[in-house]
Motif scaffolding. Structure first.
Motif, PDB file in Angstrom:
ATOM      1  N   ASN A 266     -82.748  23.672   1.429  1.00  0.00           N
ATOM      2  CA  ASN A 266     -81.527  22.865   1.436  1.00  0.00           C
ATOM      3  C   ASN A 266     -81.748  21.427   1.896  1.00  0.00           C
ATOM      4  O   ASN A 266     -80.810  20.765   2.354  1.00  0.00           O
ATOM      5  CB  ASN A 266     -80.442  23.525   2.306  1.00  0.00           C
ATOM      6  N   LYS A 267     -82.982  20.941   1.771  1.00  0.00           N
ATOM      7  CA  LYS A 267     -83.290  19.556   2.112  1.00  0.00           C
ATOM      8  C   LYS A 267     -83.387  18.718   0.839  1.00  0.00           C
ATOM      9  O   LYS A 267     -83.463  19.242  -0.282  1.00  0.00           O
ATOM     10  CB  LYS A 267     -84.611  19.479   2.878  1.00  0.00           C
ATOM     11  N   THR A 268     -83.400  17.402   1.019  1.00  0.00           N
ATOM     12  CA  THR A 268     -83.541  16.467  -0.095  1.00  0.00           C
ATOM     13  C   THR A 268     -84.871  15.746   0.020  1.00  0.00           C
ATOM     14  O   THR A 268     -85.221  15.229   1.094  1.00  0.00           O
ATOM     15  CB  THR A 268     -82.398  15.438  -0.104  1.00  0.00           C
TER      16      THR A 268
ATOM     17  N   ARG B 177     -83.083  19.595  -3.075  1.00  0.00           N
ATOM     18  CA  ARG B 177     -82.611  18.542  -3.976  1.00  0.00           C
ATOM     19  C   ARG B 177     -83.757  17.562  -4.197  1.00  0.00           C
ATOM     20  O   ARG B 177     -84.304  17.009  -3.239  1.00  0.00           O
ATOM     21  CB  ARG B 177     -81.399  17.836  -3.398  1.00  0.00           C
TER      22      ARG B 177
ATOM     23  N   LEU C 228     -85.158  14.085  -5.852  1.00  0.00           N
ATOM     24  CA  LEU C 228     -84.870  12.765  -6.405  1.00  0.00           C
ATOM     25  C   LEU C 228     -86.169  12.207  -6.956  1.00  0.00           C
ATOM     26  O   LEU C 228     -87.112  11.970  -6.198  1.00  0.00           O
ATOM     27  CB  LEU C 228     -84.314  11.828  -5.335  1.00  0.00           C
TER      28      LEU C 228
ATOM     29  N   ASN D 159     -79.743  20.282  -8.856  1.00  0.00           N
ATOM     30  CA  ASN D 159     -80.634  19.940  -7.742  1.00  0.00           C
ATOM     31  C   ASN D 159     -81.671  18.885  -8.111  1.00  0.00           C
ATOM     32  O   ASN D 159     -82.586  18.627  -7.329  1.00  0.00           O
ATOM     33  CB  ASN D 159     -81.360  21.186  -7.236  1.00  0.00           C
TER      34      ASN D 159
ATOM     35  N   GLU E 220     -82.357  14.877  -9.800  1.00  0.00           N
ATOM     36  CA  GLU E 220     -81.736  13.606 -10.168  1.00  0.00           C
ATOM     37  C   GLU E 220     -82.817  12.540 -10.355  1.00  0.00           C
ATOM     38  O   GLU E 220     -83.776  12.466  -9.580  1.00  0.00           O
ATOM     39  CB  GLU E 220     -80.765  13.152  -9.078  1.00  0.00           C
TER      40      GLU E 220
ATOM     41  N   TYR F 184     -79.680   4.574  -2.237  1.00  0.00           N
ATOM     42  CA  TYR F 184     -79.224   5.962  -2.399  1.00  0.00           C
ATOM     43  C   TYR F 184     -78.303   6.271  -1.228  1.00  0.00           C
ATOM     44  O   TYR F 184     -78.676   6.118  -0.058  1.00  0.00           O
ATOM     45  CB  TYR F 184     -80.409   6.932  -2.418  1.00  0.00           C
TER      46      TYR F 184
ATOM     47  N   ILE G 143     -81.434  11.859   2.837  1.00  0.00           N
ATOM     48  CA  ILE G 143     -82.812  12.131   2.417  1.00  0.00           C
ATOM     49  C   ILE G 143     -83.575  12.667   3.622  1.00  0.00           C
ATOM     50  O   ILE G 143     -83.496  12.111   4.723  1.00  0.00           O
ATOM     51  CB  ILE G 143     -83.499  10.866   1.870  1.00  0.00           C
TER      52      ILE G 143
END
Length: 352
Positions: free
Chosen positions: A28-30, A60, A62, A83, A85, A97, A101
């Protein structure tokens, strides 16, 4: 990713998953990955999405890229995934952003001898201005951790006989030398990371990676030894050596390099630098070429010598640099993929 190439990458994802690394910290981290279409960065993206697919980690991702059309060639599978982008921009521009993050893998930049000759200013910008932009973004996200892919070349040329270079052993670099744009800007990038830690408390870790290769590498007109050899075999051309092939290199397969990146990101104290190399099979490059030819006897290829009077100015002239990997091995890392297996998988990954 299709057919044989997709199968090999999927197998590599399984290998990475088997590593004793606390991947659960990413649940569940970015994670932001700069230069996401690059060889190592793309595997970071693929593996995070693989953990989502197989373990429901909810990471997620990026992917910062300059060219979305090019990026879709690698990441079309994730285009409609909630999830995933794209951040489409140059890393040398301010990175905006608004969301949270947690991790940044900063891998934007180029190491090809061709670009070193043709675009040295671009290389310097990515490693300096680009790194400043990454760290400014990190500074605005409290608790973020940055992983930077550096190079063995930061050590420069050793003035004394050193059996194996450790992380605090440094030689000299000539800033006026044609190739200096690459190692000098990598050095300042490392200093930028540490300065942001001293002044703002931004956590980071540096990986000094030596001679990595694998699926996703650029093989056409790249200029590095392994890329050129793989390109010849993939395109069923004889391997042409532009030297006697005496130079010794030790190559590190992509899954070994990427596992080191994840291990350092998730399990290392902040502010550390680690050598990442597979020093278990150092070989003269002519033997590497001959091994590749033997791996694919059905292609009936040969190793041919065509030695010019002068070596290209884009190539490193620092000679053999043996890196000590004791520090990251003490963290729990060990290379797993032998040279023959890695080269065969790499060639086959381009089959389709």
């Amino acid at each position: 990713m299709m057919n044989c190439g997709y199968t090999i990458i999927l197998d590599d994802m399984r290998l990475l998953k088997q590593e004793n690394i606390p991947y659960e910290k990413m649940r569940n981290k970015t994670i932001l990955v700069t230069g996401a279409t690059g060889m190592l960065a793309a595997y970071v993206v693929h593996f995070c999405m693989y953990l989502n697919e197989t373990e429901g980690y909810g990471i997620r991702v990026l992917a910062l890229v300059r060219n979305k059309e090019k990026a879709l060639e690698k990441f079309s599978k994730y285009e409609n995934d909630s999830n995933f982008e794209f951040l489409v921009q140059d890393v040398c521009d301010e990175i905006r952003y608004d969301g949270r993050i947690d991790y940044i893998v900063h891998a934007a930049g180029n190491a090809s001898p061709r670009y070193i000759l043709d675009d040295p200013v671009g290389i310097i910008k990515a490693n300096t201005i680009g790194t400043m932009n990454v760290m400014e973004l990190a500074r605005k996200n409290s608790g973020v951790r940055v992983v930077y892919t550096s190079t063995r070349e930061v050590y420069g040329k050793m003035l004394d006989n050193v059996e194996a270079i450790e992380e605090d052993t440094f030689g000299c670099l000539d800033p006026m030398e044609r190739r200096a744009c690459y190692p000098e800007s990598k050095r300042i990038a490392e200093s930028i990371l540490k300065s942001y830690y001293y002044q703002f408390g931004v956590e980071s870790v540096v990986l000094r990676i030596a001679h990595s290769y694998g699926p996703g590498m650029i093989i056409n007109n790249d200029g590095r030894v392994m890329a050129d050899f793989i390109s010849d075999v993939v395109n069923e051309r004889n391997i042409v050596l532009k030297s006697t092939g005496d130079a010794v290199r030790a190559f590190c397969y992509i899954t070994d390099a990427v596992s080191a990146m994840f291990l350092a990101m998730l399990n290392s104290p902040s502010g550390e630098a680690y050598n990442v190399a597979n020093e278990r099979e150092p070989k003269p490059i002519r033997e590497v070429a001959q091994m590749l030819v033997r791996l694919f006897p059905e292609r009936k290829l040969k190793v041919i010598f065509d030695i010019p009077e002068q070596m290209s100015l884009g190539y490193s002239k620092m000679g053999r640099t043996v890196l000590s990997t004791k520090k990251i091995e003490d963290l729990g890392w060990t290379p797993k993929v032998c040279l023959a297996e890695g080269m065969k998988k790499t060639v086959l990954s381009f089959a389709n």
